[in-house]
Design an enzyme around this catalytic site. Structure first.
Site, PDB file in Angstrom:
ATOM      1  N   LYS A 101       0.820  -1.216   0.000  1.00  0.00           N
ATOM      2  CA  LYS A 101       0.000   0.000   0.000  1.00  0.00           C
ATOM      3  C   LYS A 101       0.854   1.268   0.000  1.00  0.00           C
ATOM      4  CE  LYS A 101      -0.823   0.422   5.009  1.00  0.00           C
ATOM      5  NZ  LYS A 101      -1.863   0.516   6.054  1.00  0.00           N
ATOM      6  N   ASP A 102       2.171   1.145   0.323  1.00  0.00           N
ATOM      7  CA  ASP A 102       3.063   2.310   0.297  1.00  0.00           C
ATOM      8  C   ASP A 102       3.628   2.600  -1.090  1.00  0.00           C
ATOM      9  OD1 ASP A 102       2.764   2.670   3.035  1.00  0.00           O
ATOM     10  OD2 ASP A 102       4.548   1.486   3.539  1.00  0.00           O
ATOM     11  N   ARG A 127      -8.503   8.269   4.501  1.00  0.00           N
ATOM     12  CA  ARG A 127      -9.448   7.221   4.106  1.00  0.00           C
ATOM     13  C   ARG A 127     -10.197   6.693   5.325  1.00  0.00           C
ATOM     14  NH1 ARG A 127      -9.006   2.065   5.086  1.00  0.00           N
ATOM     15  NH2 ARG A 127      -6.839   2.278   5.709  1.00  0.00           N
ATOM     16  N   ARG A 128      -9.445   6.413   6.386  1.00  0.00           N
ATOM     17  CA  ARG A 128     -10.092   5.917   7.602  1.00  0.00           C
ATOM     18  C   ARG A 128     -10.960   7.002   8.238  1.00  0.00           C
ATOM     19  NH1 ARG A 128      -4.502   3.120   9.425  1.00  0.00           N
ATOM     20  NH2 ARG A 128      -4.853   1.030   8.601  1.00  0.00           N
ATOM     21  N   ARG A 187       0.836   9.994  13.957  1.00  0.00           N
ATOM     22  CA  ARG A 187       1.885   9.269  13.248  1.00  0.00           C
ATOM     23  C   ARG A 187       2.552   8.338  14.242  1.00  0.00           C
ATOM     24  NH1 ARG A 187       4.911  11.373   9.028  1.00  0.00           N
ATOM     25  NH2 ARG A 187       5.843   9.319   9.113  1.00  0.00           N
ATOM     26  N   ARG A 194       1.331   4.383  18.655  1.00  0.00           N
ATOM     27  CA  ARG A 194      -0.100   4.618  18.428  1.00  0.00           C
ATOM     28  C   ARG A 194      -0.959   3.969  19.517  1.00  0.00           C
ATOM     29  NH1 ARG A 194      -1.111   5.121  11.966  1.00  0.00           N
ATOM     30  NH2 ARG A 194       0.951   5.872  11.411  1.00  0.00           N
ATOM     31  N   CYS A 232      -1.477   7.738  -2.257  1.00  0.00           N
ATOM     32  CA  CYS A 232      -1.886   6.865  -1.146  1.00  0.00           C
ATOM     33  C   CYS A 232      -2.272   7.662   0.090  1.00  0.00           C
ATOM     34  CB  CYS A 232      -0.811   5.823  -0.827  1.00  0.00           C
ATOM     35  SG  CYS A 232       0.777   6.493  -0.411  1.00  0.00           S
TER      36      CYS A 232
END
Length: 332
Positions: A84-85, A139-140, A161, A167, A254
């Protein structure tokens, strides 16, 4: 490095615990395939050192450029990325040699007190304040906000981040009520027991390519490319090709609020069809364009035209429904 065996393959990886875990899995498979030792070469990328939010620094390529430069100048033999990166355009001189079998593509919630999303969102009625949920992903943010709206409440999405420990630490310290992460990362670092809810793609579509890895080498090293190709999973490659073609056709990077997932549908014995779902939304979740399409699964790894066509066609439908206006600035 000087102590490494003469015939060792050098695998370039980011330094994070998750990247090292992912690369370690691939390294073991490559050792078995080639009979050669594999040494991990840690490389720091711009995305690792920048403290800016991903949406500000552009997202696309920030975690992979330094690895790709090391490949092209011969400091490493191959690299492992989170798919996805990867930017959707494949650069000249590099070969996406393998996309191994995908892990769980879903997002997960790690919330205080073992709460699921709907329970957490509903606490606003008791506390008088929206639940604070951390994520660095537009997106989230978009889909979580839309989900909360459908329940008649609001959530407060907070941009964060950092690595998995950082996190989750925000939740443990009480600074946030929850964070949203990728299931694959939690699985690969052995932390699935900390997840309070696996988020269904019916309500939160993952990032294109989420849960999949990309194994990349220099195009000039045809022998190594052939060996690495043994790790390729044709179904995973077909699925992520459809998702990434959708992303590219929307001309989004992305860091854009785009979710996509290609499900492989079987008739009980053999995979026959693929369903591609896509979503684009405003960050506040007020407007979502969400569509899906189905098509046949290609018969061989070379059959990329079918998933590519599916991705392009779904993107065209989404653009016709107003998706472009929901993505903010188009990525260059």
């Amino acid at each position: 490095m000087s102590n490494s065996p003469a015939n060792a393959l050098r695998l370039g990886t980011r330094r994070s615990k998750l990247a090292m875990a992912q690369s370690g899995l691939v390294a073991e498979q490559v050792r078995r395939l080639t009979g050669r030792p594999v040494e991990l070469v840690e490389i720091t990328t711009y995305g690792d050192v920048s403290r800016e939010q991903l949406a500000q620094i552009g997202g696309t390529g920030v975690f992979v450029t330094a690895l790709r430069e090391a490949l092209l100048d011969g400091r490493i033999d191959f690299a492992v990325h989170s798919l996805k990166d990867l930017p959707t355009a494949q650069p000249e001189g590099l070969n996406l040699a393998a996309v191994p079998r995908r892990a769980d593509a879903r997002d997960v919630l790690i919330a205080r007190d073992g709460l699921g999303f709907e329970e957490l969102a509903a606490t606003v009625r008791i506390t008088g304040r929206p639940a604070r949920i951390g994520t660095g992903s537009p997106r989230r943010m978009s889909q979580l906000a839309a989900w909360a709206r459908s329940l008649g409440v609001e959530v407060d999405t907070v941009p964060i981040r950092g690595n998995i420990d950082t996190r989750i630490g925000y939740v443990r310290s009480g600074e946030l009520d929850a964070v949203v992460l990728a299931a694959a990362g939690m699985e690969r670092t052995g932390r699935l027991d900390e997840v309070t809810e696996l988020l269904s793609p019916d309500v939160v579509l993952p990032a294109p390519g989420q849960g999949a890895l990309a194994v990349e080498c220099a195009s000039a090293d045809a022998h190594l490319a052939t060996q690495l190709a043994e790790l390729d999973d044709p179904h995973t490659r077909a699925a992520v090709t459809a998702e990434r073609t959708l992303l590219a056709a929307l001309e989004a990077g992305c860091s854009a609020p785009v979710g996509a997932l290609a499900d492989l549908l079987d008739d009980g014995q053999v995979v026959t069809e693929m369903r591609l779902r896509g979503v684009v939304g405003t960050i506040d979740g007020e407007t979502l364009v969400q569509l899906s399409t189905t098509g046949p699964v290609p018969a061989s790894a070379e059959g990329t035209a079918i998933p590519e066509n599916m991705g392009r066609e779904l993107a065209d439908e989404m653009l016709a429904k107003g998706a472009a206006g929901l993505m903010g600035e188009r990525a260059l």
